[in-house]
Motif scaffolding. Structure first.
Motif, short mmCIF file in Angstrom:
data_model
loop_
_atom_site.label_atom_id
_atom_site.label_comp_id
_atom_site.label_asym_id
_atom_site.label_seq_id
_atom_site.Cartn_x
_atom_site.Cartn_y
_atom_site.Cartn_z
N ALA A 1 0.74 -1.28 0.00
CA ALA A 1 -0.03 0.00 0.10
C ALA A 1 0.74 1.12 0.04
O ALA A 1 0.53 2.16 -0.62
N PHE A 2 2.00 1.22 0.72
CA PHE A 2 3.06 2.35 0.74
C PHE A 2 3.50 2.53 -0.53
O PHE A 2 3.44 3.78 -1.09
N TRP A 3 3.71 1.62 -1.27
CA TRP A 3 4.46 1.93 -2.65
C TRP A 3 3.66 2.24 -3.69
O TRP A 3 3.90 2.95 -4.74
N ARG A 4 2.17 1.75 -3.49
CA ARG A 4 1.24 2.13 -4.21
C ARG A 4 1.13 3.88 -4.19
O ARG A 4 0.83 4.30 -5.32
N ALA A 5 0.75 4.24 -3.23
CA ALA A 5 0.61 5.69 -2.69
C ALA A 5 1.87 6.30 -3.06
O ALA A 5 1.54 7.47 -3.85
N THR A 6 3.04 5.94 -2.79
CA THR A 6 4.20 6.55 -3.21
C THR A 6 4.22 6.60 -4.81
O THR A 6 4.75 7.66 -5.38
N THR A 7 3.90 5.71 -5.37
CA THR A 7 3.95 5.72 -7.05
C THR A 7 3.01 6.55 -7.57
O THR A 7 3.60 7.36 -8.48
N GLU A 8 1.78 6.68 -6.93
CA GLU A 8 0.98 7.63 -7.43
C GLU A 8 1.43 8.93 -7.24
O GLU A 8 1.13 9.79 -8.11
N ARG A 9 1.95 9.29 -6.03
CA ARG A 9 2.39 10.56 -6.06
C ARG A 9 3.54 11.16 -6.73
O ARG A 9 3.63 12.23 -7.20
N ALA A 10 4.64 9.97 -7.09
CA ALA A 10 5.76 10.40 -7.82
C ALA A 10 5.11 10.51 -9.27
O ALA A 10 5.81 11.59 -10.00
N VAL A 11 4.08 9.83 -9.95
CA VAL A 11 3.61 10.18 -11.19
C VAL A 11 3.00 11.57 -11.21
O VAL A 11 3.31 12.34 -12.39
N ALA B 1 4.07 14.41 -13.68
CA ALA B 1 3.23 15.16 -14.68
C ALA B 1 2.97 16.73 -14.42
O ALA B 1 2.90 17.51 -15.27
N GLN B 2 2.84 16.81 -13.13
CA GLN B 2 2.71 18.46 -12.80
C GLN B 2 3.84 19.13 -13.13
O GLN B 2 3.94 20.37 -13.73
N THR B 3 5.15 18.61 -12.83
CA THR B 3 6.51 19.26 -13.26
C THR B 3 6.59 19.56 -14.85
O THR B 3 6.87 20.53 -15.07
N LEU B 4 6.31 18.44 -15.72
CA LEU B 4 6.25 18.27 -17.05
C LEU B 4 5.27 19.32 -17.61
O LEU B 4 5.84 20.40 -18.43
N VAL B 5 3.96 19.60 -16.94
CA VAL B 5 3.14 20.55 -17.62
C VAL B 5 3.53 22.07 -17.24
O VAL B 5 3.69 22.79 -18.15
N ALA B 6 4.04 22.12 -16.17
CA ALA B 6 4.56 23.57 -15.75
C ALA B 6 5.63 23.95 -16.39
O ALA B 6 5.78 24.97 -17.13
N THR B 7 6.77 22.94 -16.76
CA THR B 7 7.81 23.30 -17.37
C THR B 7 7.59 23.88 -18.77
O THR B 7 8.19 24.57 -19.66
N LEU C 1 10.70 30.11 -19.45
CA LEU C 1 11.87 29.37 -19.43
C LEU C 1 12.15 29.01 -20.81
O LEU C 1 11.15 29.28 -21.94
N ASP C 2 13.35 28.57 -21.23
CA ASP C 2 13.78 27.88 -22.41
C ASP C 2 14.00 26.54 -22.59
O ASP C 2 15.36 26.39 -22.27
N VAL C 3 13.17 25.64 -22.46
CA VAL C 3 13.60 24.12 -22.31
C VAL C 3 13.20 23.52 -23.44
O VAL C 3 11.88 23.74 -24.33
N ASP C 4 13.61 22.45 -23.78
CA ASP C 4 13.26 21.47 -24.79
C ASP C 4 12.43 20.18 -24.04
O ASP C 4 12.60 20.24 -22.89
N TRP C 5 11.74 19.27 -24.93
CA TRP C 5 11.16 18.13 -24.20
C TRP C 5 12.17 17.18 -23.49
O TRP C 5 11.72 16.67 -22.43
N GLY C 6 13.47 17.23 -23.89
CA GLY C 6 14.33 16.26 -23.11
C GLY C 6 14.61 16.97 -21.87
O GLY C 6 14.83 16.29 -20.74
N GLN C 7 14.79 18.34 -21.67
CA GLN C 7 14.83 18.83 -20.43
C GLN C 7 13.75 18.85 -19.57
O GLN C 7 13.80 18.71 -18.28
N GLY C 8 12.51 18.85 -20.27
CA GLY C 8 11.40 18.71 -19.45
C GLY C 8 11.20 17.49 -18.75
O GLY C 8 10.87 17.24 -17.47
N PHE C 9 11.64 16.39 -19.75
CA PHE C 9 11.25 15.28 -19.09
C PHE C 9 12.74 14.92 -17.97
O PHE C 9 12.12 14.15 -16.95
N SER C 10 13.58 15.45 -18.06
CA SER C 10 14.69 15.31 -17.25
C SER C 10 14.33 16.07 -15.96
O SER C 10 14.19 15.40 -14.69
#
Length: 76
Positions: free
Chosen positions: A5-15, A19-25, A34-43
């Motif tokens: 249950a811990f790992w499921r909740a942690t995985t959900e939080r990480a995903v 997603a929030q970071t990628l959309v914001a970036t 910002l001046d970023v490309d897709w690679g930097q966004g995924f990083s």
């Protein structure tokens, strides 16, 4: 402590965090803040997800959830 249950909740939080970071970036890139490309966004998204997992592990002492005040419902 580190249950399924811990790992499921942690995985959900990480995903969610990744997603929030990628959309914001990429959103900030679109409007010219910002001046970023897709690679930097995924990083950045991957780094944020890793930090979410490490934070969940570090703050899990004694609770069932990935956070200090959280608990994860387990199926019965």
């Amino acid at each position: 402590m580190l249950t399924t249950a811990f790992w499921r909740a942690t995985t959900e939080r990480a995903v969610r965090t990744a997603a929030q970071t990628l959309v914001a970036t990429l959103g900030l890139d679109t409007i010219g803040v910002l001046d970023v490309d897709w690679g930097q966004g995924f990083s950045l998204a991957g780094s944020a997800a890793l930090l979410a997992v490490l934070t969940g592990i570090a703050s899990s002492g004694g609770t069932e959830g990935p956070g200090i005040t959280e608990s994860v419902r387990t199926r019965q």
